[in-house]
Scaffold this active site. Sequence first.
Site, PDB file in Angstrom:
ATOM      1  N   ASP A   1       0.436 -14.378  -0.751  1.00 61.26           N
ATOM      2  CA  ASP A   1      -0.573 -15.091   0.044  1.00 61.26           C
ATOM      3  C   ASP A   1      -0.862 -14.361   1.352  1.00 61.26           C
ATOM      4  OD1 ASP A   1      -0.792 -17.014  -1.884  1.00 61.26           O
ATOM      5  OD2 ASP A   1       0.338 -18.560  -0.810  1.00 61.26           O
TER       6      ASP A   1
ATOM      7  N   ASN B   1       3.053  -9.692  -6.569  1.00 62.61           N
ATOM      8  CA  ASN B   1       3.680 -11.017  -6.557  1.00 62.61           C
ATOM      9  C   ASN B   1       5.048 -10.992  -7.233  1.00 62.61           C
ATOM     10  OD1 ASN B   1       1.922 -12.673  -5.113  1.00 62.61           O
ATOM     11  ND2 ASN B   1       0.622 -13.065  -6.896  1.00 62.61           N
TER      12      ASN B   1
ATOM     13  N   GLU C   1      -7.122 -12.558  -6.917  1.00 68.91           N
ATOM     14  CA  GLU C   1      -7.114 -11.408  -6.018  1.00 68.91           C
ATOM     15  C   GLU C   1      -8.481 -10.729  -5.965  1.00 68.91           C
ATOM     16  OE1 GLU C   1      -5.711  -9.734 -10.028  1.00 68.91           O
ATOM     17  OE2 GLU C   1      -5.718 -11.638  -8.957  1.00 68.91           O
TER      18      GLU C   1
ATOM     19  N   HIS D   1       5.370 -15.009  -4.150  1.00 65.27           N
ATOM     20  CA  HIS D   1       4.025 -15.547  -3.928  1.00 65.27           C
ATOM     21  C   HIS D   1       3.724 -15.790  -2.446  1.00 65.27           C
ATOM     22  CE1 HIS D   1       2.734 -15.985  -8.097  1.00 65.27           C
ATOM     23  NE2 HIS D   1       4.009 -16.288  -8.375  1.00 65.27           N
TER      24      HIS D   1
ATOM     25  N   ASP E   1     -11.217  -5.873  -6.091  1.00 63.15           N
ATOM     26  CA  ASP E   1      -9.964  -6.350  -6.678  1.00 63.15           C
ATOM     27  C   ASP E   1      -8.800  -5.676  -5.970  1.00 63.15           C
ATOM     28  OD1 ASP E   1      -9.518  -8.227  -8.581  1.00 63.15           O
ATOM     29  OD2 ASP E   1      -9.607  -6.880 -10.292  1.00 63.15           O
TER      30      ASP E   1
END
Length: 310
Positions: free
Chosen positions: A189, A180, A216, A185, A172
């Site tokens: 990414d 974010n 994630e 975002h 994780d």
Amino acid sequence: MTVKPVILVVDDEIANIEIVSAALDDDYEISFALSGNQALEIAHAAGPDLILLDVLMPGLNGYEVCRLFKRDAALSDVPVIFTTSLDATEAEVLGLSAGAIDYVTKPFQPSALRRRVGNHIEMKRMRDQLAGLAMQDHLTGLGNRRMLEQRLQGEMRQSGRDGSDLTLILMDIDHFKRFNDTYGHLEGDRCLQRVAAVLGSHVNRGRDVGARYGGEEFACILPDTCHAGGMTVAEAIRADVEAMAIPHAGSPVSPVVTVSLGVTTGTFLPGMTADMWISKADQMLYRSKETGRNRVTGEGAALAPPPGRR
């Protein structure tokens, strides 16, 4: 160098195998079996792209062998063409009901055989290409959850057959929602792509699998890997992600992006399920988070089937 597709020819008559080989060996790698039982063994070892299967053989006949192929997860997608001297209509009906895609009659016409085989090899290539896209996470280029679960099932069976260790890693990105929220975002990414690239660089043997499990979350399947080896891989991933020094001002763990990982290792026994493997690795991941994040926690040989299922 281009790798030739593999054709498995199953026929109890050597002369027929020689005729097929002469017609096809310029373009294909030919394996052969002289009986149905031998065909099942060789198919697992050779990994054929197409099987030419004689209908009339001593012991298991072609229809029975084809049904066994289609029940086997490792072979069920391999196209089967029956070879027969029986009445064409009868052979076609029985063959299609057993799972074949086509049939050719004896005596063989080499040009017709090459054309039939070539058409089906090309169709299989296209199906494999589409299946590969369906198993891929488009953002990171890794496998997706569907692929991970499918491959885990296959590697569990392999572990059961040869008694080898199987290691699963779950990972994780720490406090990714805050990343974010802080950077947006689009940067999120990019972060996922960079972390995926690190994971991919450590999943580099033929049967190793790296996947984006969701959001994630990432995962690795490491066949034939003992627990110490799995822990080493996980720690190398953790250290390399931290070394990228991607700024993470919203993280209470570190000023840069970090990951937490959980590792579990076991040998498949009857009664085990993929969910058990994933659940155990998830418990290890939870411990990493609970004890401060940016760390690896693992447990080896900790999987056991339900009581009475040994």
